[in-house]
Design a protein around this motif. Sequence first.
Motif, short mmCIF file in Angstrom:
data_model
loop_
_atom_site.label_atom_id
_atom_site.label_comp_id
_atom_site.label_asym_id
_atom_site.label_seq_id
_atom_site.Cartn_x
_atom_site.Cartn_y
_atom_site.Cartn_z
N ALA A 121 30.03 36.80 42.97
CA ALA A 121 31.06 36.28 43.88
C ALA A 121 32.45 36.73 43.43
CB ALA A 121 31.00 34.76 43.94
N ALA A 122 32.66 36.76 42.11
CA ALA A 122 33.96 37.18 41.58
C ALA A 122 34.19 38.66 41.85
CB ALA A 122 34.04 36.89 40.09
N VAL A 123 33.14 39.47 41.66
CA VAL A 123 33.26 40.90 41.92
C VAL A 123 33.52 41.14 43.40
CG1 VAL A 123 32.02 43.11 41.84
CG2 VAL A 123 31.80 41.50 39.95
N ALA A 124 32.82 40.39 44.25
CA ALA A 124 33.02 40.53 45.70
C ALA A 124 34.43 40.11 46.09
CB ALA A 124 32.00 39.69 46.45
N ALA A 125 34.95 39.07 45.44
CA ALA A 125 36.32 38.61 45.74
C ALA A 125 37.34 39.67 45.35
CB ALA A 125 36.61 37.30 45.00
N VAL A 126 37.12 40.33 44.22
CA VAL A 126 38.02 41.41 43.81
C VAL A 126 38.00 42.52 44.86
CG1 VAL A 126 38.36 43.26 42.11
CG2 VAL A 126 37.91 40.94 41.34
N GLY A 127 36.79 42.90 45.30
CA GLY A 127 36.66 43.94 46.32
C GLY A 127 37.34 43.55 47.62
N ASP A 128 37.14 42.30 48.05
CA ASP A 128 37.77 41.83 49.30
C ASP A 128 39.29 41.86 49.21
OD1 ASP A 128 35.26 41.40 50.28
OD2 ASP A 128 35.28 39.22 49.97
N THR A 129 39.81 41.41 48.07
CA THR A 129 41.27 41.38 47.90
C THR A 129 41.83 42.79 47.90
OG1 THR A 129 41.06 39.38 46.59
CG2 THR A 129 43.13 40.58 46.40
N LEU A 130 41.18 43.71 47.20
CA LEU A 130 41.65 45.09 47.18
C LEU A 130 41.57 45.71 48.58
CD1 LEU A 130 40.01 46.30 43.84
CD2 LEU A 130 42.41 45.80 44.24
N ARG A 131 40.49 45.43 49.30
CA ARG A 131 40.30 45.97 50.64
C ARG A 131 41.40 45.46 51.58
NH1 ARG A 131 35.60 44.18 51.24
NH2 ARG A 131 34.54 45.84 50.15
N GLU A 132 41.74 44.16 51.47
CA GLU A 132 42.80 43.59 52.32
C GLU A 132 44.13 44.28 52.10
OE1 GLU A 132 42.99 39.45 51.38
OE2 GLU A 132 41.07 39.00 52.34
N GLN A 133 44.37 44.73 50.87
CA GLN A 133 45.64 45.36 50.54
C GLN A 133 45.60 46.88 50.75
OE1 GLN A 133 48.33 43.48 49.85
NE2 GLN A 133 46.93 41.82 50.31
N GLY A 134 44.45 47.41 51.21
CA GLY A 134 44.35 48.84 51.45
C GLY A 134 44.20 49.66 50.17
N LEU A 135 43.70 49.01 49.10
CA LEU A 135 43.53 49.71 47.82
C LEU A 135 42.07 50.13 47.66
CD1 LEU A 135 45.66 47.23 45.69
CD2 LEU A 135 46.35 49.48 46.49
N ALA A 136 41.83 50.99 46.66
CA ALA A 136 40.49 51.50 46.40
C ALA A 136 39.57 50.36 45.98
CB ALA A 136 40.52 52.56 45.31
N VAL A 137 38.39 50.31 46.59
CA VAL A 137 37.41 49.26 46.31
C VAL A 137 36.30 49.87 45.48
CG1 VAL A 137 35.82 47.62 47.38
CG2 VAL A 137 37.97 48.16 48.49
N ALA A 149 40.53 44.78 38.64
CA ALA A 149 40.49 43.32 38.54
C ALA A 149 41.89 42.76 38.32
CB ALA A 149 39.57 42.89 37.40
N LYS A 150 42.67 43.44 37.48
CA LYS A 150 44.04 42.98 37.21
C LYS A 150 44.89 43.09 38.48
CE LYS A 150 47.78 43.44 33.93
NZ LYS A 150 48.33 44.15 32.79
N THR A 151 44.74 44.18 39.21
CA THR A 151 45.48 44.36 40.46
C THR A 151 45.11 43.26 41.45
OG1 THR A 151 45.51 46.75 40.14
CG2 THR A 151 45.93 45.96 42.36
N ALA A 152 43.81 42.99 41.60
CA ALA A 152 43.36 41.94 42.52
C ALA A 152 43.91 40.59 42.09
CB ALA A 152 41.83 41.90 42.57
N ASN A 153 43.92 40.33 40.78
CA ASN A 153 44.45 39.06 40.27
C ASN A 153 45.93 38.92 40.61
OD1 ASN A 153 44.32 36.60 38.76
ND2 ASN A 153 45.36 37.66 37.11
N GLU A 154 46.70 39.98 40.44
CA GLU A 154 48.13 39.93 40.74
C GLU A 154 48.36 39.73 42.25
OE1 GLU A 154 50.64 39.74 38.53
OE2 GLU A 154 49.03 39.68 37.06
N VAL A 155 47.54 40.39 43.06
CA VAL A 155 47.66 40.24 44.51
C VAL A 155 47.37 38.79 44.91
CG1 VAL A 155 46.57 40.86 46.71
CG2 VAL A 155 47.19 42.65 45.10
N LEU A 156 46.31 38.22 44.34
CA LEU A 156 45.95 36.84 44.66
C LEU A 156 47.04 35.87 44.22
CD1 LEU A 156 42.14 36.78 43.83
CD2 LEU A 156 43.20 36.52 46.06
N LYS A 157 47.63 36.12 43.04
CA LYS A 157 48.72 35.25 42.58
C LYS A 157 49.91 35.33 43.52
CE LYS A 157 48.91 36.45 38.12
NZ LYS A 157 49.26 36.45 36.70
N ALA A 158 50.22 36.54 43.99
CA ALA A 158 51.34 36.70 44.93
C ALA A 158 51.04 35.99 46.24
CB ALA A 158 51.61 38.19 45.17
N GLN A 159 49.81 36.09 46.73
CA GLN A 159 49.42 35.42 47.97
C GLN A 159 49.51 33.90 47.80
OE1 GLN A 159 45.52 37.02 48.67
NE2 GLN A 159 46.29 38.72 49.91
#
Length: 198
Positions: free
Chosen positions: A69-85, A97-107
């Motif tokens: 679920a955590a890996v899928a969440a990272v992929g979903d977050t990156l996909r929403e931002q138009g980044l490489a999944v 993972a760090k990029t996805a974490n920073e995106v989620l914190k910003a959201q």
Amino acid sequence: MQGMSERQYAAHVGLSRGAIQKAKTAERLVFYPDGSINAAASDARRVETTDPSKTRKPPAPKLKPVPEAAVAAVGDTLREQGLAVPAVGGGTTFLQAKTANEVLKAQERRIRLQKLKGELIERARALSLVFRLAREERDAWVNWPARAAALMAAELSASCRDATGSQITVEPAAMQKVLEKHVRAHLDELAEVRPDFR
């Protein structure tokens, strides 16, 4: 001093000073004439005389399994931002993972700010408001034929004439029945609509 002291050699090989003293007693070290340790020769002799079964291997790093679920969440977050999944089953890199974490914190910060500004409301409250408004709308439509039938019947009677030219009267009760039938059919269609509150 030509070579290393016991303390220096212990630091060099990553052992305790007591272990170096045991190796010295077992003649597994090579010394220079001044009593200092010849590091290169001692390393070679220790390798030759050390029983591989008695050597300590560094412990394997303990990695906790990452839930899917955590890996899928990272992929979903990156996909929403138009980044490489990451590819399916390919694993997620630390950078992803760090990029996805920073995106989620910003959201999360943005949502918190919107809530403070009053731009967001709780989902339960929104559902309650929508339900109340829909019920009021339904009640207004159900009551509408009774109010409008007499007016419509009067207007239609005034403007309707048969083939002979005589005026046709439309009964308000009959008009109300027809209107109610059509309004209820329309409300039944609307009842089938199920909004998706995701």
